[in-house]
Design a protein around this motif. Structure first.
Motif, mmCIF file in Angstrom:
data_model
loop_
_atom_site.group_PDB
_atom_site.id
_atom_site.type_symbol
_atom_site.label_atom_id
_atom_site.label_comp_id
_atom_site.label_asym_id
_atom_site.label_seq_id
_atom_site.Cartn_x
_atom_site.Cartn_y
_atom_site.Cartn_z
ATOM 1 N N ASP A 120 0.834 -1.207 0.000
ATOM 2 C CA ASP A 120 0.000 0.000 0.000
ATOM 3 C C ASP A 120 0.865 1.252 0.000
ATOM 4 O O ASP A 120 0.574 2.230 -0.700
ATOM 5 C CB ASP A 120 -0.955 -0.009 1.199
ATOM 6 C CG ASP A 120 -0.248 -0.322 2.515
ATOM 7 O OD1 ASP A 120 0.800 -0.991 2.499
ATOM 8 O OD2 ASP A 120 -0.745 0.107 3.575
ATOM 9 N N SER A 146 -0.237 -6.445 2.407
ATOM 10 C CA SER A 146 -0.056 -5.404 3.412
ATOM 11 C C SER A 146 -0.410 -6.041 4.742
ATOM 12 O O SER A 146 -1.586 -6.274 5.031
ATOM 13 C CB SER A 146 -0.953 -4.191 3.147
ATOM 14 O OG SER A 146 -0.918 -3.300 4.269
ATOM 15 N N ARG A 148 -0.210 -4.927 7.732
ATOM 16 C CA ARG A 148 -0.922 -4.016 8.638
ATOM 17 C C ARG A 148 -2.411 -3.973 8.316
ATOM 18 O O ARG A 148 -3.260 -3.923 9.211
ATOM 19 C CB ARG A 148 -0.308 -2.624 8.538
ATOM 20 C CG ARG A 148 -0.932 -1.586 9.464
ATOM 21 C CD ARG A 148 -0.212 -0.263 9.310
ATOM 22 N NE ARG A 148 -0.197 0.178 7.912
ATOM 23 C CZ ARG A 148 0.457 1.255 7.493
ATOM 24 N NH1 ARG A 148 1.180 1.969 8.333
ATOM 25 N NH2 ARG A 148 0.409 1.606 6.215
ATOM 26 N N ASN A 149 -2.743 -4.010 7.024
ATOM 27 C CA ASN A 149 -4.141 -3.926 6.595
ATOM 28 C C ASN A 149 -4.741 -5.271 6.195
ATOM 29 O O ASN A 149 -5.878 -5.327 5.718
ATOM 30 C CB ASN A 149 -4.266 -2.943 5.421
ATOM 31 C CG ASN A 149 -3.835 -1.545 5.799
ATOM 32 O OD1 ASN A 149 -4.216 -1.038 6.845
ATOM 33 N ND2 ASN A 149 -3.022 -0.914 4.958
ATOM 34 N N LYS A 150 -3.963 -6.328 6.374
ATOM 35 C CA LYS A 150 -4.404 -7.697 6.073
ATOM 36 C C LYS A 150 -4.813 -7.859 4.601
ATOM 37 O O LYS A 150 -5.711 -8.622 4.276
ATOM 38 C CB LYS A 150 -5.539 -8.130 7.013
ATOM 39 C CG LYS A 150 -5.129 -8.131 8.487
ATOM 40 C CD LYS A 150 -6.187 -8.734 9.380
ATOM 41 C CE LYS A 150 -5.701 -8.775 10.827
ATOM 42 N NZ LYS A 150 -6.690 -9.382 11.738
ATOM 43 N N ILE A 151 -4.141 -7.130 3.733
ATOM 44 C CA ILE A 151 -4.364 -7.256 2.290
ATOM 45 C C ILE A 151 -3.552 -8.439 1.760
ATOM 46 O O ILE A 151 -2.375 -8.586 2.085
ATOM 47 C CB ILE A 151 -3.952 -5.970 1.558
ATOM 48 C CG1 ILE A 151 -4.861 -4.802 1.973
ATOM 49 C CG2 ILE A 151 -3.991 -6.157 0.047
ATOM 50 C CD1 ILE A 151 -4.391 -3.450 1.455
#
Length: 230
Positions: A120, A146, A148-151
């Motif tokens: 991201d 990502s 942190r964003n669980k992407i």
């Protein structure tokens, strides 16, 4: 148990490796002793498609040349404990620097997934990652995430599942060295294979011996002694 698989996480410091570990495993974590060692490693589990993926968070290192205790621990776990899959976490904004570790892991073990984290942030900086091209060149899955964003988590877990079930067969890139080094590898490799068998990459051990890695010799000798005593 037949439905449990060990997944090692390797990566440079500050690539988000431990963030990925925490995001995947949540509260299902504990610190366990590595069998026969005084070293403790963070471990956590994920249930997926009737399987248990046991993640092991290895120390963050810039290389696996046993220049430090952390490097030695990470290297020995990947080589001698033989996890079912090794995830190498890279920083999408510093790929060139991070790939040094990734290429070392590809020389050590077959089942590898390259996780390009912080995608991201990279996209905000205008950095384009062509993961399919990298997958073709490296011979192992390359996935953008990502932590942190669980992407990217569904694709990551599905890829792990497909590797452990044999649906994906990794064929890691074999790095070619100058002719002089390749000739020495060809001379040493058969002798190494006679000692270590198929348990460890004979080519990788030959490379490390050419580099004078005495700590690796000590570890191999220790394992051979233990095997002979058992």
């Amino acid at each position: 148990m037949g439905n449990e698989y060990r997944i090692a996480l390797a990566g440079n410091p500050n690539t988000g490796k431990s963030t990925l570990f925490n995001a995947l495993t949540g509260l299902r974590q504990h610190t366990g002793n590595w069998a026969g060692k005084t070293v403790s490693l963070a471990q956590g589990s994920v249930e997926y498609k009737n399987k248990t993926f046991q993640f092991i968070d290895l120390p963050g290192t810039y290389s696996l040349f046993s220049n430090s205790k952390d490097e030695e621990v990470a290297r020995n776990y990947i080589v001698f404990e033989k996890p079912d899959v090794t995830l190498v976490v890279l920083d999408a904004t510093s790929l060139e620097r991070n790939f040094n570790l990734a290429l070392q892991v590809l020389e050590m073990t077959k089942n590898v997934i390259i996780c390009i984290n912080l995608i991201d942030i990279a996209e905000k900086q205008g950095i384009e990652i062509k993961e399919r091209l990298l997958t073709n060149r490296l011979g192992v899955p390359v996935i953008k995430i990502s932590a942190r964003n669980k992407i990217g988590f569904p694709l990551l877990l599905d890829t792990i599942d497909r590797i452990v079930t044999g649906a994906i067969e990794c064929q890691p890139l074999v790095l070619q060295y100058p002719d002089e080094i390749e000739e020495k590898i060809r001379q040493i490799e058969p002798h190494v294979r006679a000692i270590v068998g198929d348990h460890v990459s004979a080519r990788w051990v030959a490379l490390r011996l050419l580099d004078g890695d005495e700590s690796l010799l000590d570890e191999i000798n220790r394992l051979i002694t233990l095997k002979g005593a058992s």
